[in-house]
Design a protein around this motif. Structure first.
Motif, PDB file in Angstrom:
ATOM      1  N   HIS A   1      83.773  44.785  85.032  1.00 35.41           N
ATOM      2  CA  HIS A   1      84.365  43.632  84.370  1.00 35.41           C
ATOM      3  C   HIS A   1      85.442  43.051  85.268  1.00 35.41           C
ATOM      4  N   HIS A   2      85.410  41.747  85.427  1.00 37.84           N
ATOM      5  CA  HIS A   2      86.456  41.077  86.186  1.00 37.84           C
ATOM      6  C   HIS A   2      87.598  40.741  85.238  1.00 37.84           C
ATOM      7  N   LEU A   3      88.739  41.350  85.462  1.00 34.63           N
ATOM      8  CA  LEU A   3      89.888  41.076  84.593  1.00 34.63           C
ATOM      9  C   LEU A   3      90.236  39.588  84.660  1.00 34.63           C
ATOM     10  N   ILE A   4      90.156  39.070  85.854  1.00 38.28           N
ATOM     11  CA  ILE A   4      90.289  37.622  86.012  1.00 38.28           C
ATOM     12  C   ILE A   4      88.917  37.112  86.442  1.00 38.28           C
TER      13      ILE A   4
ATOM     14  N   GLU B   1      91.019  32.534  78.338  1.00 37.02           N
ATOM     15  CA  GLU B   1      91.921  33.441  77.628  1.00 37.02           C
ATOM     16  C   GLU B   1      92.107  34.731  78.411  1.00 37.02           C
ATOM     17  N   LEU B   2      91.002  35.229  78.957  1.00 38.59           N
ATOM     18  CA  LEU B   2      91.068  36.469  79.727  1.00 38.59           C
ATOM     19  C   LEU B   2      91.969  36.296  80.946  1.00 38.59           C
ATOM     20  N   ALA B   3      91.786  35.191  81.639  1.00 37.91           N
ATOM     21  CA  ALA B   3      92.558  34.952  82.860  1.00 37.91           C
ATOM     22  C   ALA B   3      94.044  34.758  82.571  1.00 37.91           C
ATOM     23  N   LEU B   4      94.344  34.097  81.477  1.00 37.21           N
ATOM     24  CA  LEU B   4      95.739  33.771  81.185  1.00 37.21           C
ATOM     25  C   LEU B   4      96.498  34.893  80.502  1.00 37.21           C
ATOM     26  N   ARG B   5      95.814  35.620  79.657  1.00 35.26           N
ATOM     27  CA  ARG B   5      96.507  36.534  78.775  1.00 35.26           C
ATOM     28  C   ARG B   5      96.081  37.984  78.929  1.00 35.26           C
ATOM     29  N   LEU B   6      94.811  38.190  79.241  1.00 32.32           N
ATOM     30  CA  LEU B   6      94.257  39.543  79.161  1.00 32.32           C
ATOM     31  C   LEU B   6      93.760  40.024  80.520  1.00 32.32           C
ATOM     32  N   PHE B   7      94.629  39.883  81.516  1.00 36.08           N
ATOM     33  CA  PHE B   7      94.219  40.185  82.885  1.00 36.08           C
ATOM     34  C   PHE B   7      94.571  41.610  83.307  1.00 36.08           C
ATOM     35  N   SER B   8      94.899  42.469  82.342  1.00 34.82           N
ATOM     36  CA  SER B   8      95.087  43.885  82.680  1.00 34.82           C
ATOM     37  C   SER B   8      94.489  44.742  81.573  1.00 34.82           C
TER      38      SER B   8
ATOM     39  N   LEU C   1      94.478  44.164  77.402  1.00 37.79           N
ATOM     40  CA  LEU C   1      93.255  44.228  76.593  1.00 37.79           C
ATOM     41  C   LEU C   1      93.396  45.281  75.499  1.00 37.79           C
ATOM     42  N   LYS C   2      93.891  46.445  75.906  1.00 40.47           N
ATOM     43  CA  LYS C   2      94.024  47.550  74.959  1.00 40.47           C
ATOM     44  C   LYS C   2      94.991  47.243  73.829  1.00 40.47           C
ATOM     45  N   SER C   3      95.978  46.427  74.103  1.00 39.68           N
ATOM     46  CA  SER C   3      96.974  46.187  73.062  1.00 39.68           C
ATOM     47  C   SER C   3      96.707  44.913  72.270  1.00 39.68           C
ATOM     48  N   ASP C   4      95.618  44.210  72.599  1.00 36.70           N
ATOM     49  CA  ASP C   4      95.286  43.035  71.815  1.00 36.70           C
ATOM     50  C   ASP C   4      94.681  43.457  70.474  1.00 36.70           C
ATOM     51  N   GLU C   5      95.137  42.799  69.440  1.00 40.58           N
ATOM     52  CA  GLU C   5      94.778  43.195  68.073  1.00 40.58           C
ATOM     53  C   GLU C   5      93.257  43.286  67.848  1.00 40.58           C
ATOM     54  N   LYS C   6      92.529  42.272  68.297  1.00 37.50           N
ATOM     55  CA  LYS C   6      91.082  42.224  68.071  1.00 37.50           C
ATOM     56  C   LYS C   6      90.377  43.402  68.739  1.00 37.50           C
ATOM     57  N   LEU C   7      90.800  43.706  69.954  1.00 37.66           N
ATOM     58  CA  LEU C   7      90.150  44.750  70.720  1.00 37.66           C
ATOM     59  C   LEU C   7      90.588  46.139  70.275  1.00 37.66           C
ATOM     60  N   LYS C   8      91.820  46.249  69.835  1.00 36.38           N
ATOM     61  CA  LYS C   8      92.341  47.516  69.352  1.00 36.38           C
ATOM     62  C   LYS C   8      91.469  48.063  68.231  1.00 36.38           C
ATOM     63  N   LYS C   9      91.133  47.186  67.298  1.00 39.45           N
ATOM     64  CA  LYS C   9      90.281  47.576  66.173  1.00 39.45           C
ATOM     65  C   LYS C   9      88.925  48.040  66.674  1.00 39.45           C
TER      66      LYS C   9
END
Ligand SMILES: [Zn+2]
Ligand SMILES: [Zn+2]
Length: 95
Positions: free
Chosen positions: A18-21, A51-58, A62-70
């Motif tokens: 997966h490309h973080l960016i 969204e991935l590039a701006l916010r979820l690039f590590s 990703l792990k601490s994002d609410e949607k993914l945490k669930k």
């Protein structure tokens, strides 16, 4: 070396890059993490490349994002051999 998904931490599972960016947002080979295909599909079904590039690039982001945490909490309990169907998957791949 043990293969383990960097998100759900399940081992003995097929990993995908997966490309973080995302490349289209300026990512390089350095931004690659190895995650299982279940996590991978979930990421791309939940977020746009922007969204991935701006916010979820590590991994941490990703792990601490609410949607993914669930999702991670759920997927951790699933056997690696089971095929999980992801709702509303846009089936986007990062290349
Ligand atoms: Zn995973
Ligand atoms: Zn990806």
């Amino acid at each position: 070396m043990e293969k383990r998904c960097e998100l759900c931490e399940r081992s003995d599972i097929k990993l995908t890059k997966h490309h973080l960016i995302p490349r289209e947002e300026g990512g390089t080979e350095k931004d690659i993490v190895m995650i299982c295909s279940d996590c991978h599909r979930q990421i791309h079904a939940s977020y746009s490349n922007q969204e991935l590039a701006l916010r979820l690039f590590s991994i941490e982001a990703l792990k601490s994002d609410e949607k993914l945490k669930k999702f991670i909490r759920f997927i951790k309990k699933q056997p690696a051999s089971k095929r999980i169907s992801i709702a509303k998957s846009r089936d986007r791949k990062c290349k």
